[in-house]
Design a protein around this motif. Sequence first.
Motif, PDB file in Angstrom:
ATOM      1  N   GLN A 135      13.264  66.154  46.154  1.00 19.52           N
ATOM      2  CA  GLN A 135      14.033  65.747  44.984  1.00 19.52           C
ATOM      3  C   GLN A 135      14.228  66.949  44.074  1.00 19.52           C
ATOM      4  O   GLN A 135      13.288  67.651  43.732  1.00 19.52           O
ATOM      5  N   MET A 136      15.486  67.194  43.701  1.00 24.73           N
ATOM      6  CA  MET A 136      15.796  68.322  42.825  1.00 24.73           C
ATOM      7  C   MET A 136      16.883  67.945  41.835  1.00 24.73           C
ATOM      8  O   MET A 136      17.851  67.259  42.183  1.00 24.73           O
ATOM      9  N   ASP A 137      16.718  68.401  40.616  1.00 25.06           N
ATOM     10  CA  ASP A 137      17.788  68.382  39.623  1.00 25.06           C
ATOM     11  C   ASP A 137      18.315  69.804  39.557  1.00 25.06           C
ATOM     12  O   ASP A 137      17.607  70.729  39.128  1.00 25.06           O
ATOM     13  N   LEU A 138      19.541  70.010  40.003  1.00 19.39           N
ATOM     14  CA  LEU A 138      20.071  71.364  40.162  1.00 19.39           C
ATOM     15  C   LEU A 138      20.269  72.097  38.846  1.00 19.39           C
ATOM     16  O   LEU A 138      20.554  73.289  38.836  1.00 19.39           O
ATOM     17  N   SER A 139      20.098  71.401  37.740  1.00 20.26           N
ATOM     18  CA  SER A 139      20.203  72.056  36.430  1.00 20.26           C
ATOM     19  C   SER A 139      18.845  72.495  35.888  1.00 20.26           C
ATOM     20  O   SER A 139      18.790  73.140  34.836  1.00 20.26           O
ATOM     21  N   GLN A 140      17.768  72.182  36.609  1.00 21.56           N
ATOM     22  CA  GLN A 140      16.413  72.473  36.118  1.00 21.56           C
ATOM     23  C   GLN A 140      15.799  73.678  36.831  1.00 21.56           C
ATOM     24  O   GLN A 140      15.548  73.617  38.044  1.00 21.56           O
ATOM     25  N   PRO A 141      15.536  74.773  36.128  1.00 20.88           N
ATOM     26  CA  PRO A 141      14.949  75.966  36.766  1.00 20.88           C
ATOM     27  C   PRO A 141      13.631  75.678  37.471  1.00 20.88           C
ATOM     28  O   PRO A 141      13.345  76.270  38.521  1.00 20.88           O
ATOM     29  N   GLY A 142      12.820  74.766  36.915  1.00 22.15           N
ATOM     30  CA  GLY A 142      11.537  74.474  37.535  1.00 22.15           C
ATOM     31  C   GLY A 142      11.662  73.911  38.936  1.00 22.15           C
ATOM     32  O   GLY A 142      10.775  74.128  39.777  1.00 22.15           O
ATOM     33  N   ASP A 143      12.759  73.210  39.210  1.00 27.78           N
ATOM     34  CA  ASP A 143      12.931  72.646  40.547  1.00 27.78           C
ATOM     35  C   ASP A 143      13.239  73.727  41.582  1.00 27.78           C
ATOM     36  O   ASP A 143      12.912  73.581  42.766  1.00 27.78           O
ATOM     37  N   TYR A 144      13.861  74.811  41.156  1.00 31.00           N
ATOM     38  CA  TYR A 144      14.113  75.921  42.084  1.00 31.00           C
ATOM     39  C   TYR A 144      12.806  76.653  42.409  1.00 31.00           C
ATOM     40  O   TYR A 144      12.616  77.114  43.543  1.00 31.00           O
ATOM     41  N   ALA A 145      11.921  76.743  41.430  1.00 25.66           N
ATOM     42  CA  ALA A 145      10.603  77.329  41.683  1.00 25.66           C
ATOM     43  C   ALA A 145       9.839  76.471  42.684  1.00 25.66           C
ATOM     44  O   ALA A 145       9.134  76.992  43.562  1.00 25.66           O
ATOM     45  N   LYS A 146       9.974  75.149  42.551  1.00 23.42           N
ATOM     46  CA  LYS A 146       9.337  74.239  43.507  1.00 23.42           C
ATOM     47  C   LYS A 146       9.901  74.448  44.914  1.00 23.42           C
ATOM     48  O   LYS A 146       9.155  74.455  45.900  1.00 23.42           O
ATOM     49  N   LEU A 147      11.222  74.631  45.006  1.00 24.72           N
ATOM     50  CA  LEU A 147      11.847  74.889  46.303  1.00 24.72           C
ATOM     51  C   LEU A 147      11.329  76.191  46.901  1.00 24.72           C
ATOM     52  O   LEU A 147      11.020  76.256  48.104  1.00 24.72           O
ATOM     53  N   LYS A 148      11.215  77.225  46.087  1.00 24.48           N
ATOM     54  CA  LYS A 148      10.739  78.508  46.603  1.00 24.48           C
ATOM     55  C   LYS A 148       9.316  78.384  47.134  1.00 24.48           C
ATOM     56  O   LYS A 148       8.974  78.953  48.184  1.00 24.48           O
ATOM     57  N   ARG A 149       8.457  77.643  46.423  1.00 23.53           N
ATOM     58  CA  ARG A 149       7.079  77.460  46.908  1.00 23.53           C
ATOM     59  C   ARG A 149       7.087  76.762  48.260  1.00 23.53           C
ATOM     60  O   ARG A 149       6.316  77.123  49.155  1.00 23.53           O
ATOM     61  N   TRP A 150       7.947  75.756  48.398  1.00 23.09           N
ATOM     62  CA  TRP A 150       8.006  75.019  49.672  1.00 23.09           C
ATOM     63  C   TRP A 150       8.429  75.948  50.811  1.00 23.09           C
ATOM     64  O   TRP A 150       7.911  75.869  51.917  1.00 23.09           O
ATOM     65  N   LEU A 151       9.380  76.837  50.541  1.00 22.60           N
ATOM     66  CA  LEU A 151       9.866  77.746  51.581  1.00 22.60           C
ATOM     67  C   LEU A 151       8.873  78.859  51.886  1.00 22.60           C
ATOM     68  O   LEU A 151       8.831  79.361  53.017  1.00 22.60           O
ATOM     69  N   ASP A 152       8.084  79.248  50.895  1.00 23.20           N
ATOM     70  CA  ASP A 152       7.175  80.384  51.076  1.00 23.20           C
ATOM     71  C   ASP A 152       5.820  79.996  51.658  1.00 23.20           C
ATOM     72  O   ASP A 152       5.133  80.843  52.239  1.00 23.20           O
ATOM     73  N   GLU A 153       5.425  78.742  51.502  1.00 23.37           N
ATOM     74  CA  GLU A 153       4.078  78.345  51.929  1.00 23.37           C
ATOM     75  C   GLU A 153       4.022  78.135  53.438  1.00 23.37           C
ATOM     76  O   GLU A 153       4.807  77.361  53.983  1.00 23.37           O
ATOM     77  N   PRO A 154       3.094  78.811  54.124  1.00 24.38           N
ATOM     78  CA  PRO A 154       2.882  78.521  55.546  1.00 24.38           C
ATOM     79  C   PRO A 154       2.374  77.091  55.704  1.00 24.38           C
ATOM     80  O   PRO A 154       1.716  76.548  54.820  1.00 24.38           O
ATOM     81  N   ARG A 155       2.691  76.457  56.823  1.00 23.28           N
ATOM     82  CA  ARG A 155       2.245  75.093  57.070  1.00 23.28           C
ATOM     83  C   ARG A 155       1.586  75.033  58.431  1.00 23.28           C
ATOM     84  O   ARG A 155       2.250  75.024  59.463  1.00 23.28           O
ATOM     85  N   ALA A 156       0.270  75.002  58.403  1.00 27.27           N
ATOM     86  CA  ALA A 156      -0.488  74.997  59.654  1.00 27.27           C
ATOM     87  C   ALA A 156      -0.166  73.768  60.489  1.00 27.27           C
ATOM     88  O   ALA A 156      -0.127  73.822  61.726  1.00 27.27           O
ATOM     89  N   GLU A 157       0.084  72.626  59.782  1.00 29.27           N
ATOM     90  CA  GLU A 157       0.371  71.394  60.531  1.00 29.27           C
ATOM     91  C   GLU A 157       1.687  71.472  61.292  1.00 29.27           C
ATOM     92  O   GLU A 157       1.932  70.695  62.220  1.00 29.27           O
TER      93      GLU A 157
END
Length: 491
Positions: free
Chosen positions: A84-106
């Motif tokens: 879920q993202m609100d494209l006008s909210q900078p914090g949601d882009y930071a959340k997206l970046k964390r999701w893309l950057d975090e390795p996922r062992a599972e």
Amino acid sequence: MSFDLVFFGGTGDLTWRKLMPALLQAFRHGKLPGGGRILAVAREERSDDDYRDFIRQRFDEVDPAKRPSDAEFAEFGRMLHYMQMDLSQPGDYAKLKRWLDEPRAEEGRSAPADTVVLYLATSPHLFTVICEQLGAVGLNGERVRVVLEKPLGHDLRSAREINAVVRSVFREAQAFRIDHYLGKPSVQNLSALRFGNALFEPLWRRESIANIQITIAESLGVGTRGDFYDRTGALRDMVQNHALQLLTMIAMEPPPTADAFAIRDEKLKVLKSLKPFTPQSVQRDVVRGQYRAGSVDGKPVHGYLEEEKVPAGSQCETFVALRTEVQNWRWAGVPFYLRTGKRLSGRDAHIVVNFRPVPHPIFGGTGQPNKLVIKLQPEDGLELHLMAAKGGVGSGSEALSPVSLDLDFDKAFPHQRVGAYERLLLDAIAGRLNLFVRSDEQEQAWAWVEPILQSWAQDGSGPRPYAAGSWGPPAASALVARDGFMWDEEQ
């Protein structure tokens, strides 16, 4: 190569109607690189499983050949995720970046994906804010590519504004401006036809070609998209991008290599060589129309002004036909006719290269000049129309009859064909730019159509009416007849 593919507008029509079926086909064909994830972002609150159920249900509304079995979707669905993202909210882009950057062992990942493709399947007015926010959180590094869906802007000014923001965040080699017509197999074969064979290129010039016609016809109306279409119209929706891109592929000079930049350099030269419009030539060489009530496939249909969400009295054009020329040594004096519209006689996209008649006919009868038909939809293929002796008892050696050589790509290359969006999505993941549009190409195309838009804005007469199920206003036939030619279906 591992990849993350992010769809902004992940619940929109484009995503579920075109992009997801294309990805499923790539998955079926074993062409998606391993270790891939597909992330949809939108405003609604959903879980990954909710989104998978949503996409599974939407597959019931697409072409049956593109629908997966339950087992097939279960495997494909594991790649799908939702945020879920609100494209006008900078914090949601930071959340997206964390999701893309975090390795996922599972998921068997010990590091971020090698490639991140950010697909902007949203309204173009959101492109600038999305790109600015992506840059602000650092989602513009070397491994990142951004795909920009058309229409890119509403006019030259807005296109330049969007491109300026895109260039401030991404390098040109990271920006993939998509035009799905360039992914069609027949369009890809234009280059092979001309530059991979010795047969046509010597004839591909003014001395041998009388005229070239490009038709992109749709039998459908605007449906429930009346409000969007009324802000766009046929010139912006189809001519400025699809039709002009086809024209450049037909008219370009041989590039020195098959490199993306060499190809796009030659396409840009064609756009710069197009005869510019003046207010007088717009009146003479451009026909705009709007469909009225009529019949398509034997069924009555509404006119444009009766369609849902279309403003009363709208002067939006649903049809455009125009005549232009490419002003260089190869094409001087050869008319190029472009035509597109909704609620026409059929769903048919093709290019017709009409050759000149033989200089000295020695056979009886008038005969017919040769022509090459490049079919884009509903099927992909080539038809070469020739004249041949009928033969037979009493026919006489002088009797000629038209025949055609027909190449159906689906039959010629069974099990090897890929759809336009499938090809383009795979190219974006792989970083191949050949079939995408460069910013200077796109801006030059807007600069060429701008005088038409300006002339129409000052012309209160509005579009010419035409009956749904026809081939457009009679003035479109007169446009071609003025040069002594006819549209292909009239011949």
